[in-house]
Scaffold this active site. Structure first.
Site, PDB file in Angstrom:
ATOM      1  N   ALA A  34       0.774  -1.534  -0.083  1.00 41.79           N
ATOM      2  CA  ALA A  34       0.225   0.037  -0.032  1.00 41.79           C
ATOM      3  C   ALA A  34       0.908   1.369   0.007  1.00 41.79           C
ATOM      4  O   ALA A  34       2.034   1.192   0.394  1.00 41.79           O
ATOM      5  CB  ALA A  34      -0.780   0.042   1.265  1.00 41.79           C
ATOM      6  N   GLY A  36       0.741   4.825   1.959  1.00 37.65           N
ATOM      7  CA  GLY A  36       0.285   5.778   2.926  1.00 37.65           C
ATOM      8  C   GLY A  36       0.723   7.029   2.624  1.00 37.65           C
ATOM      9  O   GLY A  36       1.180   7.339   1.806  1.00 37.65           O
ATOM     10  N   GLY A  37       0.236   7.833   3.780  1.00 39.70           N
ATOM     11  CA  GLY A  37       0.457   9.528   3.682  1.00 39.70           C
ATOM     12  C   GLY A  37       1.866   9.771   3.758  1.00 39.70           C
ATOM     13  O   GLY A  37       2.220  10.639   3.054  1.00 39.70           O
ATOM     14  N   MET A  38       2.790   8.935   4.293  1.00 41.74           N
ATOM     15  CA  MET A  38       4.269   9.073   4.359  1.00 41.74           C
ATOM     16  C   MET A  38       4.941   7.989   3.938  1.00 41.74           C
ATOM     17  O   MET A  38       6.195   8.410   3.692  1.00 41.74           O
ATOM     18  CB  MET A  38       4.623   9.453   5.972  1.00 41.74           C
ATOM     19  CG  MET A  38       3.820  10.705   6.487  1.00 41.74           C
ATOM     20  SD  MET A  38       4.396  11.151   8.016  1.00 41.74           S
ATOM     21  CE  MET A  38       4.127  10.147   9.001  1.00 41.74           C
ATOM     22  N   LYS A  56       8.252  -0.239   6.095  1.00 40.43           N
ATOM     23  CA  LYS A  56       7.689   0.938   5.878  1.00 40.43           C
ATOM     24  C   LYS A  56       8.875   1.668   5.608  1.00 40.43           C
ATOM     25  O   LYS A  56      10.106   1.787   6.154  1.00 40.43           O
ATOM     26  CB  LYS A  56       7.106   1.550   7.271  1.00 40.43           C
ATOM     27  CG  LYS A  56       5.908   0.615   7.861  1.00 40.43           C
ATOM     28  CD  LYS A  56       5.581   1.340   9.128  1.00 40.43           C
ATOM     29  CE  LYS A  56       5.052   2.777   8.814  1.00 40.43           C
ATOM     30  NZ  LYS A  56       4.217   3.116  10.135  1.00 40.43           N
ATOM     31  N   ASP A 150      -2.209   9.093  18.319  1.00 41.03           N
ATOM     32  CA  ASP A 150      -3.035   8.839  16.955  1.00 41.03           C
ATOM     33  C   ASP A 150      -3.903   7.721  17.115  1.00 41.03           C
ATOM     34  O   ASP A 150      -3.555   6.785  16.098  1.00 41.03           O
ATOM     35  CB  ASP A 150      -1.976   9.012  15.828  1.00 41.03           C
ATOM     36  CG  ASP A 150      -2.942   9.510  14.641  1.00 41.03           C
ATOM     37  OD1 ASP A 150      -3.739  10.016  14.573  1.00 41.03           O
ATOM     38  OD2 ASP A 150      -2.494   9.211  13.424  1.00 41.03           O
TER      39      ASP A 150
END
Length: 207
Positions: A34, A36-38, A56, A150
């Site tokens: 995927a 992701g945002g970052m 990641k 978060d």
């Protein structure tokens, strides 16, 4: 010879994600999971231990990559200090082209926001179990003087239970994931200025 649809799709994926098939540290990258945002998320396998993981890796198109790198390092430190069945496990923190990458436990399941979208309002027993296990994971952070700032449905992974069709008696249903936005109370006490806000405003406490 005209390539099949499957081989064409594989070539396209590898063109879009050149890390596929490469070794990153001790891991062989298998597929792209995927965006992701970052970070980009990849599935990988440890070449010696044959243990699967999620890598990641900071996205290359972001102007604030230094912040992303620091968040990854922070997430690694936090997860290394918290060991709990309701919290995703960290395997490794390494460097790729001078920037950090994080290797995490590979989970089979769905994020809670996806589960809620599909099922709608949950029954009281199922909602209580998810809330109880989420609270247990958060308590593990608090006992280590860490505030997970978060907490939201996207960061709660439902890995077992009838909601995802993986019923296993005696095993946890929920694991907390994506915990880069965490703050150690020691850092807050030593800060000379107001700490930078982290988290998602829609899920933040009013104060």
């Amino acid at each position: 010879m005209t390539p099949s649809i499957q081989s064409t799709a594989h070539t396209t994926r590898r063109d879009q994600h050149p890390l596929i098939g490469r070794e990153v540290g001790s891991f062989l990258v298998i597929s792209h999971l995927a965006t992701g945002g970052m970070c980009e998320l990849y599935t990988a396998v440890h070449t010696a231990l044959e243990r699967h993981a999620v890598l990641k890796i900071p996205r290359s198109d972001l102007p604030y990559r230094a912040l992303v790198s620091e968040r990854l390092r922070s997430e690694a430190r936090i997860l290394a200090s918290v060991h709990h069945s309701n919290v995703v496990e960290v395997y490794d923190l390494g460097l790729l082209a001078g920037e950090p990458y994080l290797a995490l436990e590979l989970l089979a399941g769905r994020a809670l926001d996806e589960v809620l979208y599909e099922h709608g309002r949950l029954s009281v027993p199922k909602a209580l179990r998810i809330a109880r296990e989420t609270a247990r994971g958060l308590l593990a952070f608090h006992r280590n003087e860490i505030v997970a700032v978060d907490v939201k449905p996207e960061n709660i992974m439902v890995i077992n239970g009838p909601l995802v069709g993986r019923q296993r008696r005696g095993e946890v249903w929920v694991k907390l994931i994506d915990l880069g936005a965490g703050v150690h109370m020691r850092e807050l006490r030593l800060a000379d200025e107001e700490p930078q806000y982290l988290g998602t405003p829609a899920y933040a406490s009013p104060e």
